[in-house]
Design a protein around this motif. Structure first.
Motif, short mmCIF file in Angstrom:
data_model
loop_
_atom_site.label_atom_id
_atom_site.label_comp_id
_atom_site.label_asym_id
_atom_site.label_seq_id
_atom_site.Cartn_x
_atom_site.Cartn_y
_atom_site.Cartn_z
N SER A 188 -0.95 1.25 6.90
CA SER A 188 -1.54 0.38 5.89
C SER A 188 -2.12 -0.85 6.56
O SER A 188 -1.49 -1.45 7.45
CB SER A 188 -0.49 -0.03 4.85
OG SER A 188 -0.03 1.10 4.12
N THR A 227 -4.70 2.15 2.82
CA THR A 227 -3.64 2.96 3.43
C THR A 227 -4.22 4.29 3.87
O THR A 227 -4.99 4.93 3.14
CB THR A 227 -2.49 3.18 2.43
OG1 THR A 227 -1.94 1.92 2.06
CG2 THR A 227 -1.39 4.04 3.04
N VAL A 233 -5.42 -3.88 0.22
CA VAL A 233 -4.82 -3.09 1.31
C VAL A 233 -5.38 -1.67 1.28
O VAL A 233 -5.48 -1.06 0.22
CB VAL A 233 -3.28 -3.06 1.17
CG1 VAL A 233 -2.67 -2.23 2.30
CG2 VAL A 233 -2.71 -4.46 1.16
N GLY A 249 0.79 -1.23 0.00
CA GLY A 249 0.00 0.00 0.00
C GLY A 249 0.81 1.27 0.00
O GLY A 249 0.23 2.36 -0.03
N GLN A 250 2.14 1.15 0.01
CA GLN A 250 2.97 2.35 0.11
C GLN A 250 3.95 2.49 -1.06
O GLN A 250 4.93 3.23 -0.97
CB GLN A 250 3.71 2.35 1.45
CG GLN A 250 2.78 2.37 2.65
CD GLN A 250 3.51 2.33 3.98
OE1 GLN A 250 4.68 2.68 4.07
NE2 GLN A 250 2.80 1.92 5.04
#
Length: 481
Positions: free
Chosen positions: A386, A423, A421, A335-336
């Motif tokens: 996340s 975030t 996911v 998610g990042q």
């Protein structure tokens, strides 16, 4: 008889007078001299032979053009310069006077008599200035040599992330408007400086007026941009990367390093990749195609976009365009990340700080580090959280293998689980949470279990899967491109 004699006498008298008048007109019209009392730019030419006047006129105009002019610079370490008027771009002509002389010798008798009778006594010469000639001599290279260079102020970042300014340097430059006005004012308007066809010993003198020229970029202008301090720093690891992948990450990082984003301007990663490929090039390293790693060119470039994305989130930048990788990456939590695919997927964010933003990106000791410098409230902090909200099981994907027995199958590749996911960006002011918002919901597709089966239509539920559309992520070209 007397009447006859009187008629003959009258006729003879008329003929004589007519002959005398005709002779006088002939002599008057065809005089080879300039009418008396005429002067040209202070030079008395009345009564002179016309051919001599024209010849001497040419010589005098040439002599004027060859008058020397000394250019002096006050309070400057510059040797005096001497250029003739001609070298400074001055040209003389007396076309009006020449045309008037030509009219004395052309046209009807009446016109020539009228032109000579009404010939004006005073004539001038005309000067023309071609400014380009002098400017080509006293050009910017000459100004730089004698006045010194004009240098912009500069800004650099120290090893301790301090903003250090080097002041600008101003220098003198010629004031061309004033110089040309002064030159025009001293250009002779007559022949008084020409004596007995000789040039006077003393040349004309002209001061070189100068002004102080300041560079466009000054310390003040740089400080107004608002790049005050380091506002965030984020790093990702390259320890498991191949040499080719490290090279690619470094190429993209170099293209980003030193980039300045104006207020309201967008950071566009596709432009970064074009610059990196042109200036530094990319090497072979694994790329992502249809959820799997495959040989390609430029593998690893998304680690730079992902690291910058993380730094952008930590400073509250407005994310304009971003998509996660199709499969998880090892250097960031789910998610990042921010993937890239030429022509398909891009990463963009807008600088919403109201001030300029400076980005530094370096690769050192197998670590990619991105730093943002700009204006940011010191009591404000952004965090990233996340959460995996769903796990996606791997499905089966079939390929044909005629060597297998009908109804049998062989597992060629184990599948991998996928994830959904969410975030969140958490904003803190003075250590207190003041806002929490979801910034993305990402799906990492599961990787199918690859199973070989016999190409028998009776193998129910085991028909080969259709080929997927190929998109090259995390690189610029795949194995067949």
């Amino acid at each position: 008889m007397k009447k006859i004699h009187l008629s003959l006498i009258a006729t003879a008298t008329i003929l004589l007078i007519g002959s005398l008048l005709f002779g006088w007109f002939h002599l008057y019209v065809n005089q080879p001299t300039i009418p008396k009392g005429v002067q040209v730019a202070g030079w008395h030419v009345g009564g002179m032979q016309t051919d001599d006047v024209l010849k001497q006129l040419n010589n005098k105009l040439t002599q004027l053009e060859h008058l020397p002019v000394r250019y002096e610079a006050e309070h400057q370490n510059i040797p005096d310069l001497v250029f003739t008027l001609s070298e400074a771009g001055v040209r003389y002509e007396a076309d009006t006077f020449r045309e008037a002389i030509a009219q004395l010798q052309e046209g009807s008798w009446l016109a020539r008599i009228s032109n000579r009778w009404n010939f004006q006594p005073n004539w001038t010469i005309t000067s023309h200035l071609d400014t380009g000639l002098l400017k080509s001599k006293l050009n910017p290279a000459w100004e730089k040599q004698y006045f010194g260079p004009i240098i912009d102020a500069s800004r650099r970042i120290s090893e301790k992330d301090q903003i250090i300014y080097t002041p600008e340097i101003s220098a003198s430059r010629l004031d061309w408007n004033k110089l040309l006005r002064n030159l025009t004012s001293i250009i002779p308007k007559d022949f008084t400086l020409i004596t007995n066809a000789q040039i006077t010993a003393s040349p004309l003198t002209l001061q070189l007026p100068v002004i102080i020229k300041r560079p466009i970029v000054t310390v003040n202008s740089l400080k107004k941009e608002g790049i005050e301090r380091k506002i965030t720093e984020f790093s990702t690891s390259l320890f498991s990367s191949s040499p080719g992948r490290i090279f690619n990450v470094n190429s993209a990082a170099q293209a980003v390093n030193g980039m300045i984003i104006k207020p309201g301007e967008e950071f566009d990663y596709s432009k970064v990749i074009k610059q990196a490929e042109t200036k530094y090039g990319f090497q072979e390293a694994p790329v992502i195609i249809n959820g799997k790693l495959a040989p390609g060119i430029g593998g690893g470039i998304c680690q730079v976009s992902s690291t910058i994305y993380h730094a952008a989130i930590l400073t509250g930048m407005e994310i304009v365009e971003r998509r996660n990788h199709s499969i998880p990456v090892s250097y960031l939590p789910l998610g990042q990340d921010a993937t890239f695919a030429s022509g398909s997927i891009n990463f963009r964010f807008k600088n919403n700080t109201g001030k300029y933003l400076l980005i530094h990106a370096t690769v050192q000791e197998n670590m990619l580090t991105v730093k943002f410098y700009g204006t940011f409230r010191e009591d404000t902090q952004y965090l990233i959280e996340s959460i995996t909200v769903e796990t996606l099981p791997a499905s089966n994907k079939y390929v044909q293998n005629a060597t297998l027995a009908v109804g049998s199958q062989e597992v060629l590749q184990d599948g991998k689980t996928g994830y959904i996911v969410e975030t969140f960006q958490v904003k803190k002011v003075k250590g207190v949470v003041v806002d929490k918002k979801r910034i993305s919901r990402d799906t990492y597709r599961p990787q199918s279990r690859l199973i070989a089966v016999h190409p028998d239509v009776n193998n129910k539920g085991m028909a080969p899967s259709p080929p997927a559309k190929s998109i090259v992520e995390d690189g610029v070209r795949g194995p067949d491109l």
